[in-house]
Design a protein around this motif. Structure first.
Motif, PDB file in Angstrom:
ATOM      1  N   GLN A   2      86.670 -18.665  19.401  1.00 26.14           N
ATOM      2  CA  GLN A   2      87.452 -18.715  19.992  1.00 26.14           C
ATOM      3  C   GLN A   2      87.455 -19.257  21.441  1.00 26.14           C
ATOM      4  OE1 GLN A   2      91.447 -15.954  20.163  1.00 26.14           O
ATOM      5  NE2 GLN A   2      91.920 -17.750  21.704  1.00 26.14           N
ATOM      6  N   LEU A   3      87.892 -20.728  21.584  1.00 21.95           N
ATOM      7  CA  LEU A   3      87.193 -21.386  22.954  1.00 21.95           C
ATOM      8  C   LEU A   3      88.493 -22.687  23.241  1.00 21.95           C
ATOM      9  CD1 LEU A   3      84.167 -23.862  23.248  1.00 21.95           C
ATOM     10  CD2 LEU A   3      85.263 -22.943  21.356  1.00 21.95           C
ATOM     11  N   THR A   4      88.447 -22.624  24.718  1.00 22.11           N
ATOM     12  CA  THR A   4      88.631 -23.722  25.223  1.00 22.11           C
ATOM     13  C   THR A   4      88.283 -24.936  26.169  1.00 22.11           C
ATOM     14  OG1 THR A   4      90.669 -22.372  25.534  1.00 22.11           O
ATOM     15  CG2 THR A   4      91.488 -24.137  26.560  1.00 22.11           C
ATOM     16  N   ILE A   5      88.563 -26.030  25.525  1.00 25.78           N
ATOM     17  CA  ILE A   5      87.653 -27.059  26.281  1.00 25.78           C
ATOM     18  C   ILE A   5      88.122 -28.622  26.511  1.00 25.78           C
ATOM     19  CG2 ILE A   5      87.054 -28.209  24.088  1.00 25.78           C
ATOM     20  CD1 ILE A   5      84.302 -28.768  25.193  1.00 25.78           C
ATOM     21  N   GLU A   6      88.228 -29.023  27.782  1.00 23.53           N
ATOM     22  CA  GLU A   6      88.316 -30.195  28.349  1.00 23.53           C
ATOM     23  C   GLU A   6      88.274 -30.854  26.552  1.00 23.53           C
ATOM     24  OE1 GLU A   6      87.422 -31.566  31.598  1.00 23.53           O
ATOM     25  OE2 GLU A   6      88.279 -30.302  32.420  1.00 23.53           O
ATOM     26  N   ARG A   7      89.762 -31.883  26.653  1.00 27.35           N
ATOM     27  CA  ARG A   7      89.399 -33.229  25.908  1.00 27.35           C
ATOM     28  C   ARG A   7      88.376 -34.194  26.223  1.00 27.35           C
ATOM     29  NH1 ARG A   7      90.931 -39.248  26.227  1.00 27.35           N
ATOM     30  NH2 ARG A   7      91.471 -39.681  23.494  1.00 27.35           N
ATOM     31  N   ALA A   8      88.261 -34.580  26.739  1.00 26.36           N
ATOM     32  CA  ALA A   8      87.446 -35.732  27.256  1.00 26.36           C
ATOM     33  C   ALA A   8      86.402 -35.355  26.802  1.00 26.36           C
ATOM     34  CB  ALA A   8      87.570 -36.322  28.819  1.00 26.36           C
ATOM     35  N   SER A  36      78.735 -24.059  18.502  1.00 23.24           N
ATOM     36  CA  SER A  36      78.227 -22.713  17.908  1.00 23.24           C
ATOM     37  C   SER A  36      78.255 -22.470  19.812  1.00 23.24           C
ATOM     38  CB  SER A  36      76.645 -22.926  18.207  1.00 23.24           C
ATOM     39  OG  SER A  36      75.865 -23.254  17.064  1.00 23.24           O
ATOM     40  N   THR A  37      79.014 -21.596  19.481  1.00 18.92           N
ATOM     41  CA  THR A  37      79.241 -21.165  21.296  1.00 18.92           C
ATOM     42  C   THR A  37      78.501 -20.150  21.796  1.00 18.92           C
ATOM     43  OG1 THR A  37      80.979 -19.297  20.822  1.00 18.92           O
ATOM     44  CG2 THR A  37      82.045 -21.594  21.189  1.00 18.92           C
ATOM     45  N   SER A  38      78.276 -20.373  23.413  1.00 20.50           N
ATOM     46  CA  SER A  38      77.693 -19.757  23.857  1.00 20.50           C
ATOM     47  C   SER A  38      78.783 -18.666  25.151  1.00 20.50           C
ATOM     48  CB  SER A  38      76.398 -20.285  24.929  1.00 20.50           C
ATOM     49  OG  SER A  38      77.356 -21.181  25.287  1.00 20.50           O
ATOM     50  N   ARG A  39      78.753 -18.553  26.439  1.00 22.99           N
ATOM     51  CA  ARG A  39      78.701 -17.737  27.727  1.00 22.99           C
ATOM     52  C   ARG A  39      79.453 -18.867  27.947  1.00 22.99           C
ATOM     53  NH1 ARG A  39      74.879 -13.712  31.113  1.00 22.99           N
ATOM     54  NH2 ARG A  39      74.318 -12.632  29.522  1.00 22.99           N
ATOM     55  N   ASP A  40      79.577 -19.758  28.508  1.00 25.41           N
ATOM     56  CA  ASP A  40      80.196 -20.911  28.898  1.00 25.41           C
ATOM     57  C   ASP A  40      80.016 -22.689  28.624  1.00 25.41           C
ATOM     58  OD1 ASP A  40      77.770 -21.341  30.030  1.00 25.41           O
ATOM     59  OD2 ASP A  40      78.093 -21.010  31.780  1.00 25.41           O
ATOM     60  N   ALA A  41      79.790 -22.184  27.474  1.00 28.13           N
ATOM     61  CA  ALA A  41      79.632 -23.439  26.626  1.00 28.13           C
ATOM     62  C   ALA A  41      79.350 -23.763  24.617  1.00 28.13           C
ATOM     63  CB  ALA A  41      77.934 -24.599  26.924  1.00 28.13           C
ATOM     64  N   PRO A  58      80.549 -27.773  28.775  1.00 30.91           N
ATOM     65  CA  PRO A  58      81.031 -26.920  29.518  1.00 30.91           C
ATOM     66  C   PRO A  58      82.665 -26.723  28.935  1.00 30.91           C
ATOM     67  CG  PRO A  58      80.682 -28.382  31.204  1.00 30.91           C
ATOM     68  CD  PRO A  58      79.969 -28.769  29.593  1.00 30.91           C
ATOM     69  N   GLY A  59      82.224 -25.158  28.784  1.00 30.96           N
ATOM     70  CA  GLY A  59      84.208 -24.985  28.412  1.00 30.96           C
ATOM     71  C   GLY A  59      84.547 -23.355  28.279  1.00 30.96           C
ATOM     72  N   ARG A  60      85.386 -22.379  28.242  1.00 31.74           N
ATOM     73  CA  ARG A  60      86.004 -21.561  28.553  1.00 31.74           C
ATOM     74  C   ARG A  60      85.852 -20.809  27.008  1.00 31.74           C
ATOM     75  NH1 ARG A  60      90.905 -21.617  29.718  1.00 31.74           N
ATOM     76  NH2 ARG A  60      91.913 -20.377  28.623  1.00 31.74           N
ATOM     77  N   VAL A  61      84.908 -19.473  26.799  1.00 30.71           N
ATOM     78  CA  VAL A  61      84.227 -19.009  25.987  1.00 30.71           C
ATOM     79  C   VAL A  61      85.112 -17.561  25.443  1.00 30.71           C
ATOM     80  CG1 VAL A  61      83.085 -18.468  24.219  1.00 30.71           C
ATOM     81  CG2 VAL A  61      82.189 -20.737  25.321  1.00 30.71           C
ATOM     82  N   ASP A  62      86.375 -17.631  24.980  1.00 26.95           N
ATOM     83  CA  ASP A  62      87.129 -16.218  24.853  1.00 26.95           C
ATOM     84  C   ASP A  62      86.326 -15.137  23.666  1.00 26.95           C
ATOM     85  OD1 ASP A  62      88.946 -17.209  26.721  1.00 26.95           O
ATOM     86  OD2 ASP A  62      89.468 -18.226  25.077  1.00 26.95           O
ATOM     87  N   GLN A  63      85.275 -16.380  22.912  1.00 24.57           N
ATOM     88  CA  GLN A  63      84.708 -15.276  21.916  1.00 24.57           C
ATOM     89  C   GLN A  63      84.061 -15.831  20.821  1.00 24.57           C
ATOM     90  OE1 GLN A  63      87.612 -13.743  18.809  1.00 24.57           O
ATOM     91  NE2 GLN A  63      85.595 -13.429  16.868  1.00 24.57           N
ATOM     92  N   PRO A  64      82.578 -15.609  21.005  1.00 26.94           N
ATOM     93  CA  PRO A  64      81.589 -16.605  20.906  1.00 26.94           C
ATOM     94  C   PRO A  64      81.053 -16.431  19.477  1.00 26.94           C
ATOM     95  CG  PRO A  64      80.396 -14.231  21.302  1.00 26.94           C
ATOM     96  CD  PRO A  64      81.806 -14.488  21.616  1.00 26.94           C
ATOM     97  N   GLY A  65      80.552 -17.281  18.687  1.00 32.17           N
ATOM     98  CA  GLY A  65      80.796 -17.568  17.417  1.00 32.17           C
ATOM     99  C   GLY A  65      79.825 -19.092  16.744  1.00 32.17           C
TER     100      GLY A  65
END
Length: 372
Positions: A2-8, A36-41, A58-65
Protein backbone atom coordinates in the motif's frame (compact mmCIF):
# COMPACT_ATOMS: atom_id res chain seq x y z
CA UNK A 1 1.40 -3.49 -0.51
CA UNK A 2 0.00 0.00 0.00
CA UNK A 3 1.40 3.38 -0.98
CA UNK A 4 0.37 6.89 -2.00
CA UNK A 5 2.17 8.66 -4.83
CA UNK A 6 1.78 11.80 -6.91
CA UNK A 7 0.15 11.18 -10.27
CA UNK A 8 2.88 13.09 -12.21
CA UNK A 9 5.72 11.10 -10.62
CA UNK A 10 3.98 7.77 -11.22
CA UNK A 11 3.13 8.67 -14.82
CA UNK A 12 6.70 9.65 -15.59
CA UNK A 13 8.13 6.42 -14.17
CA UNK A 14 5.50 4.29 -15.92
CA UNK A 15 6.21 6.15 -19.16
CA UNK A 16 9.87 5.20 -18.84
CA UNK A 17 9.29 1.47 -18.36
CA UNK A 18 6.06 0.55 -20.15
CA UNK A 19 7.33 1.21 -23.68
CA UNK A 20 9.59 -1.85 -23.50
CA UNK A 21 6.51 -4.07 -23.07
CA UNK A 22 5.34 -5.63 -26.33
CA UNK A 23 1.65 -5.19 -27.16
CA UNK A 24 1.28 -8.90 -27.92
CA UNK A 25 2.87 -11.47 -25.65
CA UNK A 26 2.65 -15.24 -25.55
CA UNK A 27 4.02 -15.13 -21.98
CA UNK A 28 1.42 -13.29 -19.82
CA UNK A 29 3.88 -12.03 -17.17
CA UNK A 30 5.78 -10.08 -19.86
CA UNK A 31 2.71 -7.86 -20.34
CA UNK A 32 3.04 -6.74 -16.74
CA UNK A 33 5.14 -4.22 -14.85
CA UNK A 34 6.73 -5.25 -11.56
CA UNK A 35 5.84 -2.88 -8.69
CA UNK A 36 8.13 -3.05 -5.64
CA UNK A 37 7.94 -0.78 -2.62
CA UNK A 38 10.65 0.07 -0.10
CA UNK A 39 10.55 2.56 2.77
CA UNK A 40 9.98 5.69 0.74
CA UNK A 41 9.98 4.73 -2.94
CA UNK A 42 8.25 2.70 -5.62
CA UNK A 43 10.45 0.75 -8.03
CA UNK A 44 9.00 -0.22 -11.41
CA UNK A 45 10.49 -2.80 -13.77
CA UNK A 46 9.48 -4.04 -17.24
CA UNK A 47 11.16 -6.47 -19.62
CA UNK A 48 10.83 -8.25 -22.96
CA UNK A 49 13.54 -10.80 -21.95
CA UNK A 50 16.10 -9.06 -24.17
CA UNK A 51 15.93 -5.70 -22.43
CA UNK A 52 14.91 -4.47 -18.99
CA UNK A 53 14.10 -0.95 -17.81
CA UNK A 54 13.95 -0.08 -14.11
CA UNK A 55 12.88 3.24 -12.63
CA UNK A 56 12.30 4.46 -9.10
CA UNK A 57 10.13 7.28 -7.83
CA UNK A 58 9.46 8.58 -4.29
CA UNK A 59 6.18 7.82 -2.56
CA UNK A 60 4.63 7.38 0.90
CA UNK A 61 4.73 3.66 1.65
CA UNK A 62 2.33 2.40 4.28
CA UNK A 63 2.91 -1.29 3.63
CA UNK A 64 5.85 -2.63 1.60
CA UNK A 65 5.35 -5.40 -0.93
CA UNK A 66 5.65 -6.58 -4.52
CA UNK A 67 3.17 -7.40 -7.28
CA UNK A 68 2.86 -7.22 -11.06
CA UNK A 69 0.05 -5.54 -13.01
CA UNK A 70 -0.75 -4.98 -16.73
CA UNK A 71 1.73 -2.30 -17.85
CA UNK A 72 -0.16 -0.57 -20.66
CA UNK A 73 -3.51 -0.57 -18.84
CA UNK A 74 -1.97 0.86 -15.68
CA UNK A 75 -0.19 3.55 -17.71
CA UNK A 76 -3.41 4.56 -19.49
CA UNK A 77 -5.33 4.75 -16.21
CA UNK A 78 -2.74 7.00 -14.59
CA UNK A 79 -2.44 9.12 -17.74
CA UNK A 80 -6.18 9.84 -17.68
CA UNK A 81 -6.35 10.75 -14.01
CA UNK A 82 -6.62 14.50 -13.20
CA UNK A 83 -3.40 16.49 -12.91
CA UNK A 84 -2.26 16.93 -9.33
CA UNK A 85 -4.10 13.83 -8.14
CA UNK A 86 -2.78 11.68 -5.30
CA UNK A 87 -2.82 8.05 -6.41
CA UNK A 88 -3.19 5.19 -3.95
CA UNK A 89 -2.04 1.69 -4.93
CA UNK A 90 -3.26 -1.22 -2.75
CA UNK A 91 -2.79 -4.97 -2.89
CA UNK A 92 -3.62 -7.16 0.09
CA UNK A 93 -2.93 -10.67 -1.14
CA UNK A 94 -6.45 -11.75 -0.24
CA UNK A 95 -7.95 -10.15 -3.38
CA UNK A 96 -6.14 -11.14 -6.63
CA UNK A 97 -6.40 -7.58 -7.91
CA UNK A 98 -4.51 -4.31 -7.59
CA UNK A 99 -6.64 -1.35 -6.52
CA UNK A 100 -5.87 2.08 -7.95
CA UNK A 101 -7.68 4.92 -6.23
CA UNK A 102 -7.59 8.66 -6.93
CA UNK A 103 -10.29 11.05 -5.78
CA UNK A 104 -13.60 9.41 -6.68
CA UNK A 105 -12.03 7.03 -9.20
CA UNK A 106 -11.48 3.34 -8.41
CA UNK A 107 -9.90 0.72 -10.64
CA UNK A 108 -9.16 -2.96 -10.04
CA UNK A 109 -6.58 -4.70 -12.21
CA UNK A 110 -5.68 -8.42 -12.36
CA UNK A 111 -2.25 -9.29 -11.01
CA UNK A 112 0.37 -12.02 -11.36
CA UNK A 113 2.87 -13.08 -8.67
CA UNK A 114 6.05 -11.02 -8.41
CA UNK A 115 8.03 -14.23 -7.97
CA UNK A 116 7.26 -15.21 -11.58
CA UNK A 117 8.64 -11.97 -13.01
CA UNK A 118 11.95 -12.50 -14.89
CA UNK A 119 14.83 -10.36 -13.66
CA UNK A 120 17.82 -9.64 -15.92
CA UNK A 121 21.16 -10.15 -14.25
CA UNK A 122 23.76 -7.41 -14.53
CA UNK A 123 26.69 -9.72 -13.76
CA UNK A 124 29.81 -9.37 -15.87
CA UNK A 125 29.38 -5.68 -16.67
CA UNK A 126 33.01 -4.94 -15.89
CA UNK A 127 33.80 -1.94 -18.11
CA UNK A 128 32.25 1.30 -16.86
CA UNK A 129 32.44 4.77 -18.35
CA UNK A 130 30.71 8.06 -17.67
CA UNK A 131 29.52 9.91 -20.78
CA UNK A 132 28.14 13.42 -21.09
CA UNK A 133 24.43 13.06 -21.91
CA UNK A 134 24.59 15.54 -24.80
CA UNK A 135 27.53 13.68 -26.34
CA UNK A 136 25.75 10.32 -26.17
CA UNK A 137 22.58 11.81 -27.67
CA UNK A 138 24.69 13.19 -30.52
CA UNK A 139 26.30 9.80 -31.25
CA UNK A 140 22.87 8.18 -31.41
CA UNK A 141 21.13 10.93 -33.39
CA UNK A 142 23.85 11.13 -36.04
CA UNK A 143 23.83 7.41 -36.77
CA UNK A 144 20.65 5.56 -35.82
CA UNK A 145 18.82 6.34 -39.07
CA UNK A 146 21.22 4.01 -40.91
CA UNK A 147 20.54 0.95 -38.70
CA UNK A 148 19.29 -1.92 -40.85
CA UNK A 149 15.77 -3.28 -40.49
CA UNK A 150 16.43 -6.46 -42.50
CA UNK A 151 16.40 -9.42 -40.14
CA UNK A 152 18.49 -11.61 -42.47
CA UNK A 153 21.68 -9.72 -41.64
CA UNK A 154 20.93 -9.51 -37.92
CA UNK A 155 24.40 -8.17 -37.07
CA UNK A 156 23.46 -4.91 -38.85
CA UNK A 157 20.30 -4.47 -36.74
CA UNK A 158 22.08 -2.33 -34.18
CA UNK A 159 24.53 0.47 -33.43
CA UNK A 160 28.18 -0.56 -33.19
CA UNK A 161 29.75 1.21 -30.18
CA UNK A 162 33.52 0.76 -29.87
CA UNK A 163 36.79 2.58 -29.31
CA UNK A 164 39.40 3.33 -31.97
CA UNK A 165 42.81 4.96 -31.92
CA UNK A 166 43.06 7.68 -34.56
CA UNK A 167 46.31 9.64 -34.82
CA UNK A 168 47.30 8.62 -31.31
CA UNK A 169 43.96 9.80 -29.88
CA UNK A 170 41.45 7.29 -28.47
CA UNK A 171 37.89 7.91 -29.59
CA UNK A 172 34.50 6.41 -28.84
CA UNK A 173 32.81 5.72 -32.16
CA UNK A 174 29.25 4.80 -33.17
CA UNK A 175 28.64 3.22 -36.59
CA UNK A 176 25.47 2.03 -38.31
CA UNK A 177 24.92 0.65 -41.79
CA UNK A 178 22.24 -1.19 -43.76
CA UNK A 179 24.48 -2.04 -46.69
CA UNK A 180 23.21 0.90 -48.77
CA UNK A 181 24.46 3.71 -46.54
CA UNK A 182 26.74 4.13 -43.56
CA UNK A 183 26.76 6.68 -40.74
CA UNK A 184 29.72 7.27 -38.42
CA UNK A 185 30.02 9.63 -35.45
CA UNK A 186 32.76 9.83 -32.85
CA UNK A 187 33.94 11.73 -29.80
CA UNK A 188 36.96 11.76 -27.53
CA UNK A 189 36.82 8.57 -25.48
CA UNK A 190 35.68 9.18 -21.90
CA UNK A 191 37.65 7.78 -18.99
CA UNK A 192 37.18 4.02 -18.71
CA UNK A 193 36.50 3.48 -22.41
CA UNK A 194 39.95 2.10 -23.20
CA UNK A 195 39.81 -1.68 -23.17
CA UNK A 196 36.01 -1.84 -23.16
CA UNK A 197 34.68 -4.42 -25.65
CA UNK A 198 32.98 -3.22 -28.81
CA UNK A 199 29.25 -4.03 -28.75
CA UNK A 200 26.36 -3.98 -31.23
CA UNK A 201 23.47 -2.34 -29.36
CA UNK A 202 20.10 -3.57 -30.76
CA UNK A 203 17.87 -1.10 -32.60
CA UNK A 204 15.09 -1.23 -29.99
CA UNK A 205 17.59 -0.66 -27.18
CA UNK A 206 19.01 2.37 -29.02
CA UNK A 207 15.49 3.83 -29.39
CA UNK A 208 14.63 3.28 -25.71
CA UNK A 209 17.96 4.64 -24.50
CA UNK A 210 17.52 7.76 -26.65
CA UNK A 211 14.07 8.31 -25.18
CA UNK A 212 15.34 7.96 -21.61
CA UNK A 213 18.19 10.39 -22.31
CA UNK A 214 15.60 13.19 -22.59
CA UNK A 215 15.04 12.96 -18.82
CA UNK A 216 18.62 12.10 -17.83
CA UNK A 217 20.98 14.33 -15.88
CA UNK A 218 24.25 15.75 -17.18
CA UNK A 219 26.00 12.38 -17.39
CA UNK A 220 25.08 8.77 -18.15
CA UNK A 221 26.87 5.76 -16.69
CA UNK A 222 27.52 3.19 -19.42
CA UNK A 223 28.58 -0.35 -18.51
CA UNK A 224 29.45 -2.94 -21.13
CA UNK A 225 30.46 -6.56 -21.42
CA UNK A 226 30.66 -8.91 -24.39
CA UNK A 227 27.03 -9.99 -23.73
CA UNK A 228 25.27 -6.97 -22.23
CA UNK A 229 25.13 -3.19 -22.05
CA UNK A 230 23.66 -1.05 -19.28
CA UNK A 231 22.73 2.62 -19.32
CA UNK A 232 22.19 4.23 -15.91
CA UNK A 233 20.23 7.52 -15.91
CA UNK A 234 20.11 8.50 -12.24
CA UNK A 235 17.12 6.62 -10.79
CA UNK A 236 16.40 4.84 -14.08
CA UNK A 237 18.48 2.11 -15.72
CA UNK A 238 18.25 0.15 -18.96
CA UNK A 239 19.97 -3.23 -19.27
CA UNK A 240 20.02 -5.05 -22.60
CA UNK A 241 21.55 -8.01 -24.33
CA UNK A 242 23.81 -7.06 -27.23
CA UNK A 243 23.71 -8.60 -30.71
CA UNK A 244 25.85 -11.71 -30.83
CA UNK A 245 27.75 -11.28 -34.08
CA UNK A 246 30.66 -9.52 -35.77
CA UNK A 247 30.10 -6.09 -37.24
CA UNK A 248 31.58 -5.90 -40.76
CA UNK A 249 34.90 -4.18 -41.48
CA UNK A 250 33.22 -0.87 -42.26
CA UNK A 251 36.50 1.05 -42.62
CA UNK A 252 37.06 -0.59 -46.03
CA UNK A 253 33.79 0.97 -47.28
CA UNK A 254 34.71 4.55 -46.38
CA UNK A 255 36.28 6.21 -49.45
CA UNK A 256 39.70 7.73 -48.92
CA UNK A 257 40.56 9.05 -52.41
CA UNK A 258 37.36 10.62 -53.73
CA UNK A 259 38.73 13.68 -55.54
CA UNK A 260 35.59 15.20 -57.09
CA UNK A 261 34.46 17.59 -54.36
CA UNK A 262 31.11 19.38 -54.51
CA UNK A 263 29.75 21.84 -51.94
CA UNK A 264 26.05 22.71 -51.86
CA UNK A 265 23.66 24.69 -49.67
CA UNK A 266 22.27 21.86 -47.53
CA UNK A 267 18.76 23.25 -46.97
CA UNK A 268 18.21 24.18 -50.63
CA UNK A 269 19.52 20.80 -51.77
CA UNK A 270 17.25 18.88 -49.36
CA UNK A 271 14.20 20.88 -50.44
CA UNK A 272 14.95 20.28 -54.13
CA UNK A 273 15.46 16.54 -53.61
CA UNK A 274 12.21 16.35 -51.66
CA UNK A 275 10.32 18.15 -54.43
CA UNK A 276 11.54 16.06 -57.36
CA UNK A 277 11.14 12.84 -55.35
CA UNK A 278 7.41 13.51 -55.13
CA UNK A 279 6.87 11.59 -58.37
CA UNK A 280 9.58 8.95 -57.91
CA UNK A 281 8.70 5.25 -57.87
CA UNK A 282 8.00 4.12 -54.31
CA UNK A 283 10.35 1.13 -54.47
CA UNK A 284 13.64 2.68 -55.60
CA UNK A 285 13.01 6.39 -54.91
CA UNK A 286 15.86 7.04 -57.33
CA UNK A 287 17.02 10.56 -58.20
CA UNK A 288 19.55 11.21 -60.95
CA UNK A 289 22.13 13.92 -60.28
CA UNK A 290 23.80 15.43 -63.34
CA UNK A 291 26.87 17.19 -61.95
CA UNK A 292 28.39 19.97 -64.03
CA UNK A 293 30.61 22.97 -63.37
CA UNK A 294 28.72 25.31 -61.03
CA UNK A 295 25.46 23.35 -60.96
CA UNK A 296 23.67 20.04 -60.53
CA UNK A 297 20.46 18.99 -62.24
CA UNK A 298 18.16 16.68 -60.29
CA UNK A 299 15.95 14.48 -62.47
CA UNK A 300 13.27 11.93 -61.65
CA UNK A 301 11.50 9.94 -64.36
CA UNK A 302 8.52 7.77 -63.57
CA UNK A 303 6.68 5.98 -66.40
CA UNK A 304 3.38 6.40 -64.55
CA UNK A 305 3.74 9.74 -62.74
CA UNK A 306 5.79 11.74 -65.22
CA UNK A 307 9.06 13.67 -64.88
CA UNK A 308 10.55 16.24 -62.51
CA UNK A 309 13.67 18.35 -63.06
CA UNK A 310 15.29 20.96 -60.82
CA UNK A 311 18.58 22.81 -61.10
CA UNK A 312 20.72 24.00 -58.16
CA UNK A 313 23.85 26.14 -58.04
CA UNK A 314 26.83 24.41 -56.42
CA UNK A 315 30.53 24.92 -55.89
CA UNK A 316 32.09 22.41 -58.31
CA UNK A 317 34.59 22.82 -61.14
CA UNK A 318 35.51 19.25 -62.10
CA UNK A 319 34.56 16.97 -64.97
CA UNK A 320 30.79 16.50 -65.56
CA UNK A 321 29.21 13.15 -64.66
CA UNK A 322 25.90 11.53 -63.72
CA UNK A 323 25.12 9.56 -60.58
CA UNK A 324 21.95 8.29 -58.90
CA UNK A 325 20.86 7.96 -55.27
CA UNK A 326 17.86 6.90 -53.23
CA UNK A 327 16.08 10.17 -52.40
CA UNK A 328 15.17 9.08 -48.87
CA UNK A 329 18.78 8.26 -48.10
CA UNK A 330 19.89 11.67 -49.35
CA UNK A 331 17.27 13.39 -47.20
CA UNK A 332 18.26 11.35 -44.12
CA UNK A 333 21.87 12.46 -44.48
CA UNK A 334 20.91 16.09 -45.16
CA UNK A 335 18.85 16.00 -41.97
CA UNK A 336 22.00 15.28 -39.95
CA UNK A 337 24.12 18.09 -41.41
CA UNK A 338 24.15 20.94 -38.91
CA UNK A 339 26.18 23.38 -41.03
CA UNK A 340 24.75 25.50 -43.83
CA UNK A 341 26.56 23.49 -46.51
CA UNK A 342 27.10 19.80 -47.24
CA UNK A 343 30.25 18.46 -48.88
CA UNK A 344 29.96 15.56 -51.33
CA UNK A 345 33.10 13.71 -52.38
CA UNK A 346 32.68 11.54 -55.50
CA UNK A 347 34.97 9.05 -57.24
CA UNK A 348 32.86 7.76 -60.13
CA UNK A 349 29.17 6.92 -60.73
CA UNK A 350 29.62 3.32 -59.52
CA UNK A 351 31.65 3.96 -56.35
CA UNK A 352 30.57 4.97 -52.83
CA UNK A 353 30.15 8.70 -52.20
CA UNK A 354 31.41 10.34 -49.01
CA UNK A 355 29.28 13.10 -47.44
CA UNK A 356 30.83 15.40 -44.83
CA UNK A 357 29.60 18.19 -42.57
CA UNK A 358 32.09 21.09 -42.83
CA UNK A 359 31.31 22.24 -39.28
CA UNK A 360 31.51 18.79 -37.66
CA UNK A 361 34.66 16.87 -38.49
CA UNK A 362 33.62 13.94 -36.28
CA UNK A 363 30.83 12.66 -38.56
CA UNK A 364 31.00 10.87 -41.91
CA UNK A 365 28.32 9.45 -44.16
CA UNK A 366 28.70 7.01 -47.06
CA UNK A 367 26.07 6.52 -49.74
CA UNK A 368 26.04 3.74 -52.31
CA UNK A 369 24.89 4.97 -55.73
CA UNK A 370 22.02 3.58 -57.80
CA UNK A 371 22.00 2.82 -61.50
CA UNK A 372 20.22 5.58 -63.41
Amino acid sequence: MQLTIERAALLKALGHVQSVVERRNTIPILSNVLLSTSRDALALSATDLDMEIIDETPGRVDQPGQITAPAHTLYEIVRKLPEGAEVELRYSGEDPRLTIAAGRSRFNLPVLPAGDFPVMSSDGLSSSLSIDTVDLMRLIDKTRFAISTEETRYYLNGLYLHTVVDGGVTKLRAVATDGHRLALAEMLAPEGAVGAPGVIVPRKTVQEARRLLEDAGETVELQVSAQKVRFAFGRAALTSKVIDGSFPDYVRVIPKDNTRILTVDNALFAQAVDRVATISAEKSRSVKMTVESGRIVLTVRNMEAGQAVEEIEVDYDGEPFEIGFNARYLLDVCGQIKGETAEFRFADPASPTLVLDPVDADVQYVLMPLRV
